[in-house]
Write an enzyme that holds these catalytic residues in place. Structure first.
Site, PDB file in Angstrom:
ATOM      1  N   ASP A   1       0.700   2.889 -13.039  1.00 43.00           N
ATOM      2  CA  ASP A   1       2.064   3.038 -13.573  1.00 43.00           C
ATOM      3  C   ASP A   1       2.105   4.160 -14.604  1.00 43.00           C
ATOM      4  O   ASP A   1       3.008   5.003 -14.608  1.00 43.00           O
ATOM      5  CB  ASP A   1       2.599   1.710 -14.141  1.00 43.00           C
ATOM      6  CG  ASP A   1       1.611   0.960 -15.004  1.00 43.00           C
ATOM      7  OD1 ASP A   1       0.441   1.397 -15.110  1.00 43.00           O
ATOM      8  OD2 ASP A   1       1.997  -0.068 -15.594  1.00 43.00           O
TER       9      ASP A   1
ATOM     10  N   ASP B   1      -0.437   7.264  -1.618  1.00 45.60           N
ATOM     11  CA  ASP B   1       0.775   7.553  -0.842  1.00 45.60           C
ATOM     12  C   ASP B   1       1.939   7.810  -1.796  1.00 45.60           C
ATOM     13  O   ASP B   1       2.660   8.809  -1.669  1.00 45.60           O
ATOM     14  CB  ASP B   1       1.090   6.364   0.075  1.00 45.60           C
ATOM     15  CG  ASP B   1       2.365   6.582   0.861  1.00 45.60           C
ATOM     16  OD1 ASP B   1       2.535   7.684   1.411  1.00 45.60           O
ATOM     17  OD2 ASP B   1       3.199   5.654   0.912  1.00 45.60           O
TER      18      ASP B   1
ATOM     19  N   LYS C   1      -5.233  -0.118 -10.804  1.00 42.92           N
ATOM     20  CA  LYS C   1      -4.426  -1.124 -11.500  1.00 42.92           C
ATOM     21  C   LYS C   1      -5.403  -2.227 -11.924  1.00 42.92           C
ATOM     22  O   LYS C   1      -5.274  -3.399 -11.546  1.00 42.92           O
ATOM     23  CB  LYS C   1      -3.320  -1.646 -10.571  1.00 42.92           C
ATOM     24  CG  LYS C   1      -2.283  -2.541 -11.256  1.00 42.92           C
ATOM     25  CD  LYS C   1      -1.361  -1.806 -12.213  1.00 42.92           C
ATOM     26  CE  LYS C   1      -0.455  -2.787 -12.946  1.00 42.92           C
ATOM     27  NZ  LYS C   1       0.394  -2.137 -13.964  1.00 42.92           N
TER      28      LYS C   1
ATOM     29  N   ASP D   1       3.776  11.760  -3.098  1.00 43.47           N
ATOM     30  CA  ASP D   1       5.188  12.157  -2.993  1.00 43.47           C
ATOM     31  C   ASP D   1       5.711  12.602  -4.353  1.00 43.47           C
ATOM     32  O   ASP D   1       6.449  13.594  -4.459  1.00 43.47           O
ATOM     33  CB  ASP D   1       6.058  10.983  -2.497  1.00 43.47           C
ATOM     34  CG  ASP D   1       6.256  10.997  -0.989  1.00 43.47           C
ATOM     35  OD1 ASP D   1       5.325  11.408  -0.281  1.00 43.47           O
ATOM     36  OD2 ASP D   1       7.340  10.588  -0.525  1.00 43.47           O
TER      37      ASP D   1
ATOM     38  N   TYR E   1      -2.980  -0.928   3.761  1.00 42.79           N
ATOM     39  CA  TYR E   1      -2.579  -0.434   5.078  1.00 42.79           C
ATOM     40  C   TYR E   1      -3.386  -1.079   6.207  1.00 42.79           C
ATOM     41  O   TYR E   1      -2.942  -1.104   7.351  1.00 42.79           O
ATOM     42  CB  TYR E   1      -2.780   1.084   5.158  1.00 42.79           C
ATOM     43  CG  TYR E   1      -1.697   1.909   4.520  1.00 42.79           C
ATOM     44  CD1 TYR E   1      -1.365   1.765   3.191  1.00 42.79           C
ATOM     45  CD2 TYR E   1      -1.025   2.870   5.271  1.00 42.79           C
ATOM     46  CE1 TYR E   1      -0.391   2.562   2.609  1.00 42.79           C
ATOM     47  CE2 TYR E   1      -0.048   3.664   4.701  1.00 42.79           C
ATOM     48  CZ  TYR E   1       0.272   3.502   3.376  1.00 42.79           C
ATOM     49  OH  TYR E   1       1.238   4.291   2.814  1.00 42.79           O
TER      50      TYR E   1
HETATM   51  C1  IPM Z   1       2.051   9.773   4.481  1.00 43.44           C
HETATM   52  C2  IPM Z   1       3.108   8.944   5.162  1.00 43.44           C
HETATM   53  C3  IPM Z   1       2.414   7.854   5.982  1.00 43.44           C
HETATM   54  C4  IPM Z   1       1.573   7.028   5.017  1.00 43.44           C
HETATM   55  C5  IPM Z   1       3.377   6.964   6.802  1.00 43.44           C
HETATM   56  C6  IPM Z   1       4.220   7.767   7.745  1.00 43.44           C
HETATM   57  C7  IPM Z   1       2.641   5.871   7.538  1.00 43.44           C
HETATM   58  O1  IPM Z   1       3.989   8.413   4.240  1.00 43.44           O
HETATM   59  O2  IPM Z   1       1.222  10.381   5.181  1.00 43.44           O
HETATM   60  O3  IPM Z   1       2.059   9.818   3.245  1.00 43.44           O
HETATM   61  O4  IPM Z   1       2.105   6.115   4.366  1.00 43.44           O
HETATM   62  O5  IPM Z   1       0.369   7.268   4.936  1.00 43.44           O
HETATM   63 MG    MG Z   2       3.670   9.103   2.245  1.00 40.49          MG
END
Ligand code: IPM
Ligand code: MG
Length: 331
Positions: free
Chosen positions: A197, A221, A165, A225, A119
């Protein structure tokens, strides 16, 4: 007086932020709530996704409560809403991103490095048209997040999974070396290394095996999710992004959901749970934070939103949460 900077953000942000503000005012009436712009809303008003006034207000705040940012209108633009969020995290050095997932027999905490890696590495375009992003980590940057992971595991079930990784990436081999170097200082924590993975598969198939997962920015990240998806969905997952000193950022894991924005049907639970984390970790109001988290749980059971198969609106769930706070406060 403690001051909370509220950044509503984009898409469903203003709708869920309104509920968070009401809950905050109820639980911490002495706390001043100031609002400022970030993301697409800020680009439209000022040209910048993180105006200087927002930066100054964030530094002056006790804690920052932030909605999601992002808007498809800027997908192909050079100045994008997400840049505001990344800059805010870097400005506050909010390197330790804690993303808890709790449901049934799953109780795990992802500790994601938030201000390094892909990032923030060098990026650009070569003459031949090749585009590149680079993943960089300094050993100190790895050490401070890894130590957070160990310390958090110590206070929980004593198990730390470091995800990397290392079969491919040098930054991951550095990560592993740092974990192994500091591990003896935390004798009560049982540590294991897991390739990312494999970690994704394990999270999808047997998430209950995890206690604390510590990992770099991009892996965190993606895995957060996934962890949210297997524990009730993105509408529920909160996060806290902390530095060593100074204000933390409290924000939902989910995005701005432009597809449902403006319809009043977004689930405000992740934002409200982030508010609970803010009360606890940002303002030191432990009882109030726990009360809000319990009220959100109870309200979700009574008035589920469409993402959970129910029909409650954003405002109805928010009202139910405040009603539950009243119920709990009754002697
Ligand atoms: C998160 C989001 C952010 C990230 C985006 C919106 C930049 O996906 O907070 O997980 O990737 O950190
Ligand atoms: Mg995210």
């Amino acid at each position: 007086m403690a001051k909370v900077l509220l950044l509503a953000g984009d898409g469903i942000g203003p709708e869920i932020a309104a509920e968070a503000k009401l809950a905050l005012e109820r639980l911490a009436p002495g706390v001043e709530v100031e609002e400022a712009l970030i993301g697409a809303a800020a680009i439209r008003a000022t040209g910048s996704p993180l105006p200087d006034e927002t930066v100054a207000a964030a530094h002056a705040a006790t804690a920052v409560l932030k909605g999601p940012v992002g808007d498809p209108e800027f997908d192909a633009a050079d100045v994008r809403p997400e840049q505001g969020l990344l800059k805010l995290r870097a400005e506050l050095d909010a390197y330790a991103n804690l993303r808890p997932s709790v449901q049934g027999d799953v109780d795990l905490l992802i500790v994601r490095e938030l201000v390094g890696g892909l990032y923030f590495g060098a990026r650009g375009v070569r003459e031949d048209g090749t585009v590149f992003d680079t993943c960089e980590y300094h050993p100190d940057q790895v050490e401070r997040i890894v130590r957070r992971g160990f310390a958090l595991a110590e206070g929980r079930r004593g198990r730390l999974t470091s995800v990397d990784k290392a079969n491919v990436l040098d930054t991951s081999r550095l990560w592993r070396r740092v974990v192994d170097r500091v591990a003896p200082e935390y004798p009560d924590v049982q540590v294991e290394h897991m390739l990312v993975d494999n970690a994704a598969m394990q999270l999808a198939t047997s998430p209950e095996q995890f206690d604390v997962i510590v990992t770099e920015n991009m892996f965190g990240d993606i895995l957060s999710d996934l962890a949210a998806a297997v524990t009730g969905g993105l509408g529920l997952a909160p996060s806290a992004s902390l530095s060593d000193s100074g204000p933390g950022i409290f924000e939902p894991v989910h995005g701005s959901a432009p597809d449902i924005a403006g319809r009043g049907i977004a689930n405000p639970a992740a934002m409200l749970r982030s508010t609970a984390l803010l009360l606890e970790h940002g303002l030191g109001l432990y009882d109030e934070g726990r009360a809000l988290a319990r009220a959100v749980d109870a309200a979700l059971a009574l008035a589920p939103t469409p993402d959970l198969g129910g029909s409650a609106t954003t405002a109805e769930l928010g009202a139910k949460v405040r009603e539950q706070l009243e119920v709990e406060a009754r002697p």
